[in-house]
Each structure stands twice: as structure tokens, then as C-alpha cells.
Design a protein around this motif. Structure first.
Motif, PDB file in Angstrom:
ATOM      1  N   ALA A   5     -71.373-101.146 -21.094  1.00 18.68           N
ATOM      2  CA  ALA A   5     -72.475-100.982 -20.135  1.00 18.68           C
ATOM      3  C   ALA A   5     -73.108 -99.605 -20.287  1.00 18.68           C
ATOM      4  O   ALA A   5     -74.336 -99.475 -20.324  1.00 18.68           O
ATOM      5  N   ARG A   6     -72.285 -98.574 -20.398  1.00 15.44           N
ATOM      6  CA  ARG A   6     -72.784 -97.200 -20.530  1.00 15.44           C
ATOM      7  C   ARG A   6     -73.605 -97.042 -21.810  1.00 15.44           C
ATOM      8  O   ARG A   6     -74.619 -96.344 -21.835  1.00 15.44           O
ATOM      9  N   ASP A   7     -73.174 -97.721 -22.881  1.00 21.47           N
ATOM     10  CA  ASP A   7     -73.877 -97.627 -24.160  1.00 21.47           C
ATOM     11  C   ASP A   7     -75.094 -98.547 -24.240  1.00 21.47           C
ATOM     12  O   ASP A   7     -75.790 -98.572 -25.250  1.00 21.47           O
ATOM     13  N   GLY A   8     -75.333 -99.337 -23.191  1.00 21.75           N
ATOM     14  CA  GLY A   8     -76.487-100.219 -23.164  1.00 21.75           C
ATOM     15  C   GLY A   8     -76.305-101.529 -23.900  1.00 21.75           C
ATOM     16  O   GLY A   8     -77.271-102.268 -24.107  1.00 21.75           O
ATOM     17  N   LEU A   9     -75.071-101.841 -24.300  1.00 23.43           N
ATOM     18  CA  LEU A   9     -74.818-103.093 -25.005  1.00 23.43           C
ATOM     19  C   LEU A   9     -74.779-104.278 -24.044  1.00 23.43           C
ATOM     20  O   LEU A   9     -75.113-105.404 -24.429  1.00 23.43           O
ATOM     21  N   LEU A  10     -74.353-104.036 -22.811  1.00 21.82           N
ATOM     22  CA  LEU A  10     -74.309-105.057 -21.764  1.00 21.82           C
ATOM     23  C   LEU A  10     -74.968-104.494 -20.518  1.00 21.82           C
ATOM     24  O   LEU A  10     -74.874-103.295 -20.257  1.00 21.82           O
ATOM     25  N   ARG A  11     -75.628-105.361 -19.748  1.00 15.92           N
ATOM     26  CA  ARG A  11     -76.300-104.936 -18.525  1.00 15.92           C
ATOM     27  C   ARG A  11     -75.641-105.569 -17.311  1.00 15.92           C
ATOM     28  O   ARG A  11     -75.597-106.797 -17.210  1.00 15.92           O
ATOM     29  N   PRO A  12     -75.150-104.761 -16.390  1.00 19.73           N
ATOM     30  CA  PRO A  12     -74.584-105.331 -15.162  1.00 19.73           C
ATOM     31  C   PRO A  12     -75.698-105.972 -14.333  1.00 19.73           C
ATOM     32  O   PRO A  12     -76.872-105.626 -14.476  1.00 19.73           O
ATOM     33  N   THR A  13     -75.306-106.886 -13.459  1.00 18.72           N
ATOM     34  CA  THR A  13     -76.278-107.529 -12.586  1.00 18.72           C
ATOM     35  C   THR A  13     -76.831-106.529 -11.582  1.00 18.72           C
ATOM     36  O   THR A  13     -78.029-106.504 -11.316  1.00 18.72           O
ATOM     37  N   MET A  43     -72.319-111.342 -23.694  1.00 17.15           N
ATOM     38  CA  MET A  43     -71.261-111.112 -24.687  1.00 17.15           C
ATOM     39  C   MET A  43     -71.434-112.051 -25.877  1.00 17.15           C
ATOM     40  O   MET A  43     -71.227-111.641 -27.021  1.00 17.15           O
ATOM     41  N   ARG A  44     -71.816-113.298 -25.616  1.00 11.71           N
ATOM     42  CA  ARG A  44     -72.063-114.251 -26.698  1.00 11.71           C
ATOM     43  C   ARG A  44     -73.201-113.746 -27.588  1.00 11.71           C
ATOM     44  O   ARG A  44     -73.096-113.748 -28.812  1.00 11.71           O
ATOM     45  N   GLU A  45     -74.285-113.260 -26.962  1.00 12.91           N
ATOM     46  CA  GLU A  45     -75.416-112.731 -27.727  1.00 12.91           C
ATOM     47  C   GLU A  45     -75.015-111.490 -28.517  1.00 12.91           C
ATOM     48  O   GLU A  45     -75.460-111.305 -29.651  1.00 12.91           O
ATOM     49  N   LEU A  46     -74.170-110.649 -27.928  1.00 13.95           N
ATOM     50  CA  LEU A  46     -73.698-109.447 -28.612  1.00 13.95           C
ATOM     51  C   LEU A  46     -72.894-109.819 -29.858  1.00 13.95           C
ATOM     52  O   LEU A  46     -73.091-109.246 -30.927  1.00 13.95           O
ATOM     53  N   ARG A  47     -72.010-110.812 -29.720  1.00 11.18           N
ATOM     54  CA  ARG A  47     -71.229-111.271 -30.873  1.00 11.18           C
ATOM     55  C   ARG A  47     -72.136-111.851 -31.940  1.00 11.18           C
ATOM     56  O   ARG A  47     -71.940-111.605 -33.138  1.00 11.18           O
TER      57      ARG A  47
END
Length: 70
Positions: free
Chosen positions: A31-39, A58-62
Motif C-alpha cells: 500500500a505504501r509503495d502504491g502497488l495496492l490501494r486500500p478502500t 492482487m490478481r491484477e498485480l500478479r
């Protein structure tokens, strides 16, 4: 717990990480690195997650990681 606009329950970073089988520090770092966005980011800075949205991210990240390796 907080609720998403569709009535879905939101979970803490620790709860989400436990459900997904990853370490909470890993989820926080993503989240901090901008790879995932919290709601939601609370005024305190704590994150809340929609599990459906998090799983999608997470699926899109993979998938992005797999495509970059090709």
C-alpha cells in the motif's frame, strides 16, 4: 468495523493479511509503495480494505508481474 458503500464489511490490514495468508507488513508495504490501494484511509492513517477489491488488485498485480517477465 467500517462498511464499504455497497454494505460490504471492511477489514483492517492485519485481518486482510491473515485472510490472504500474507504478512501484514507486506500488505502495508504494498500500500505504501502504491502497488495496492486500500478502500479507505482513516484520519489516523490506518487502512481499511474491501476483501473483494483487494483480491482483484492482487490478481491484477500478479498478472502485471507475469506479463513483465515475458
Amino acid at each position: 468495523m467500517a462498511e464499504a458503500s455497497k454494505g460490504e464489511e471492511l477489514v483492517t490490514t492485519s485481518q486482510a493479511a491473515k485472510i490472504l495468508g500474507i504478512d501484514r507488513t507486506t500488505l502495508g508495504r504494498y500500500a505504501r509503495d502504491g502497488l495496492l490501494r486500500p478502500t479507505i484511509v482513516l484520519p489516523s492513517g490506518h487502512l481499511r480494505w474491501s476483501l473483494d477489491d483487494l483480491r482483484r488488485q492482487m490478481r491484477e498485480l500478479r498478472e502485471r508481474g507475469t506479463n513483465e517477465e515475458e
